[in-house]
Design a protein around this motif. Structure first.
Motif, PDB file in Angstrom:
ATOM      1  N   ILE A   1      11.527  -7.171  -2.670  1.00 26.02           N
ATOM      2  CA  ILE A   1      11.152  -6.676  -3.680  1.00 26.02           C
ATOM      3  C   ILE A   1      11.176  -5.057  -3.753  1.00 26.02           C
ATOM      4  N   MET A   2      11.922  -4.254  -4.599  1.00 20.09           N
ATOM      5  CA  MET A   2      11.990  -3.035  -4.842  1.00 20.09           C
ATOM      6  C   MET A   2      10.919  -2.587  -5.916  1.00 20.09           C
ATOM      7  N   THR A   3      10.186  -1.470  -5.393  1.00 13.22           N
ATOM      8  CA  THR A   3       8.995  -1.021  -6.514  1.00 13.22           C
ATOM      9  C   THR A   3       9.043   0.510  -6.234  1.00 13.22           C
ATOM     10  N   LEU A   4       8.697   1.107  -7.200  1.00 10.95           N
ATOM     11  CA  LEU A   4       8.481   2.594  -7.234  1.00 10.95           C
ATOM     12  C   LEU A   4       7.082   2.802  -6.752  1.00 10.95           C
ATOM     13  N   LEU A   5       6.944   3.388  -5.345  1.00  9.85           N
ATOM     14  CA  LEU A   5       5.675   3.289  -4.787  1.00  9.85           C
ATOM     15  C   LEU A   5       5.851   4.121  -3.530  1.00  9.85           C
ATOM     16  N   SER A   6       4.859   4.875  -3.083  1.00 12.69           N
ATOM     17  CA  SER A   6       4.673   5.633  -1.979  1.00 12.69           C
ATOM     18  C   SER A   6       3.816   4.870  -0.747  1.00 12.69           C
ATOM     19  N   PHE A   7       4.162   5.234   0.285  1.00  8.90           N
ATOM     20  CA  PHE A   7       3.756   4.883   1.358  1.00  8.90           C
ATOM     21  C   PHE A   7       2.019   5.355   1.580  1.00  8.90           C
ATOM     22  N   ILE A   8       1.727   6.327   0.884  1.00  6.21           N
ATOM     23  CA  ILE A   8       0.355   6.644   0.778  1.00  6.21           C
ATOM     24  C   ILE A   8      -0.500   5.832   0.051  1.00  6.21           C
ATOM     25  N   LYS A   9      -0.040   5.344  -1.241  1.00  9.93           N
ATOM     26  CA  LYS A   9      -0.653   4.444  -2.186  1.00  9.93           C
ATOM     27  C   LYS A   9      -0.637   2.982  -1.474  1.00  9.93           C
ATOM     28  N   LEU A  10       0.661   2.678  -0.620  1.00 10.83           N
ATOM     29  CA  LEU A  10       0.578   1.533  -0.151  1.00 10.83           C
ATOM     30  C   LEU A  10      -0.368   1.306   0.782  1.00 10.83           C
ATOM     31  N   LYS A  11      -0.661   2.390   1.966  1.00  7.24           N
ATOM     32  CA  LYS A  11      -1.875   2.268   2.766  1.00  7.24           C
ATOM     33  C   LYS A  11      -3.110   1.824   2.047  1.00  7.24           C
ATOM     34  N   GLU A  12      -3.409   2.467   1.081  1.00  9.10           N
ATOM     35  CA  GLU A  12      -4.665   2.197   0.197  1.00  9.10           C
ATOM     36  C   GLU A  12      -4.772   0.788   0.135  1.00  9.10           C
ATOM     37  N   ILE A  13      -3.673   0.259  -0.328  1.00  5.63           N
ATOM     38  CA  ILE A  13      -3.642  -1.248  -0.613  1.00  5.63           C
ATOM     39  C   ILE A  13      -3.563  -2.310   0.322  1.00  5.63           C
ATOM     40  N   LEU A  14      -2.868  -1.844   1.439  1.00  8.17           N
ATOM     41  CA  LEU A  14      -2.711  -3.085   2.385  1.00  8.17           C
ATOM     42  C   LEU A  14      -3.892  -2.997   3.502  1.00  8.17           C
ATOM     43  N   PRO A  15      -4.338  -4.151   3.768  1.00  8.14           N
ATOM     44  CA  PRO A  15      -5.506  -4.085   4.825  1.00  8.14           C
ATOM     45  C   PRO A  15      -5.059  -3.613   6.135  1.00  8.14           C
ATOM     46  N   ALA A  16      -5.919  -2.607   6.700  1.00  6.49           N
ATOM     47  CA  ALA A  16      -5.651  -1.839   7.768  1.00  6.49           C
ATOM     48  C   ALA A  16      -5.697  -2.760   9.016  1.00  6.49           C
ATOM     49  N   ASP A  17      -6.329  -4.064   8.911  1.00  6.89           N
ATOM     50  CA  ASP A  17      -6.471  -4.733  10.143  1.00  6.89           C
ATOM     51  C   ASP A  17      -5.192  -5.682  10.201  1.00  6.89           C
ATOM     52  N   LYS A  18      -4.345  -5.622   9.266  1.00  9.44           N
ATOM     53  CA  LYS A  18      -3.256  -6.599   9.217  1.00  9.44           C
ATOM     54  C   LYS A  18      -1.867  -5.887   9.250  1.00  9.44           C
ATOM     55  N   PHE A  19      -1.885  -4.491   8.962  1.00 18.59           N
ATOM     56  CA  PHE A  19      -0.665  -3.919   8.768  1.00 18.59           C
ATOM     57  C   PHE A  19      -0.640  -2.575   9.534  1.00 18.59           C
TER      58      PHE A  19
END
Length: 243
Positions: free
Chosen positions: A176-194
């Motif tokens: 899936i291609m999406t217009l998103l930054s790694f900084i924003k992604l870090k806020e979304i993804l659980p830190a204990d899983k990624f």
């Protein structure tokens, strides 16, 4: 409290000295070093940086010009051989100003000032953390994929690949291609899983098949482990080792 930092200086010897100083301070985490401000600005757009050690006198883009160009900037400690820039530096709200040649004692004083400053900020925002955590309790999120708003389950993600201004999210079934930054992604993804293993890759920890030298294998993909991310990655892996 760990403070993630970068150092910028176009003089190789000065940059090496700054790198050695940073590595001697336990609470500093060196993400990368740069010999010019332009590359550093691009890195900051995609990575969470708490602190910049920034030389003022650089040919392509001075430290002052770099700060003026940034809309949002981390904490900054300026380094220079010229004391006349001190006033201008403090007008840009820097934390400290180090005059070369810099002693380790003076460097450490600047680090302590930044550490205390960030600690005070964290205490002020601690009341906001419970509500933020509640927002992250779901096991999915939505992204724009062309004209579609698509749901992605955390458990379906294999890894995420950076593609300039876009991210390619590799799942069990599709990409899936999406217009998103790694900084924003870090806020979304659980830190204990990624975990981020490279400037271009974030992986799902439980989807790793093996680690081969400086690469992680997920399904049929071999993904590189970047020098700046290796230490934190290995810390995570050590938690699960049985021998």
């Amino acid at each position: 409290m760990k403070i993630s930092c970068i150092a910028i200086d176009d003089e190789p010897l000065a940059l090496d000295k700054m790198r050695n100083y940073i590595l001697r301070v336990g609470y500093l985490e060196l993400l990368d070093t740069f010999d010019n401000g332009l590359d550093a600005i691009e890195f900051i757009k995609e990575n969470k940086v708490d602190l910049i050690f920034l030389d003022i006198q650089m040919e392509e883009l001075t430290g002052i010009q770099m700060l003026e160009a940034m809309k949002e900037k981390p904490k900054v400690v300026l380094t220079t051989a010229y004391h006349e820039y001190a006033v201008q530096g403090y007008e840009l709200d820097v934390c400290d100003y180090l005059l070369k040649p810099i002693s380790f004692q003076r460097f450490l004083q600047a680090c302590e000032k930044v550490h205390d400053n960030l600690l005070a900020q964290n205490k002020q925002s601690i009341t906001q953390q419970p509500s933020q955590q509640e927002e992250n309790q779901s096991d999915y999120f939505f992204v724009k994929n062309g004209t579609i708003t698509q749901k992605i389950n955390f458990d379906d993600i294999l890894f995420v690949e950076g593609m300039k201004d876009y991210l390619r999210i590799h799942t069990e079934k599709e990409k899936i291609m999406t217009l998103l930054s790694f900084i924003k992604l870090k806020e979304i993804l659980p830190a204990d899983k990624f975990i981020r293993i490279h400037k271009s890759y974030v992986i799902a920890i439980n989807k790793m098949d093996s680690i081969e030298r400086n690469r992680v294998k997920i399904k049929n993909e071999l993904l590189p482990i970047g020098d700046s991310y290796r230490r934190e990655f290995l810390k995570v892996i050590d938690r699960w080792k049985v021998n």
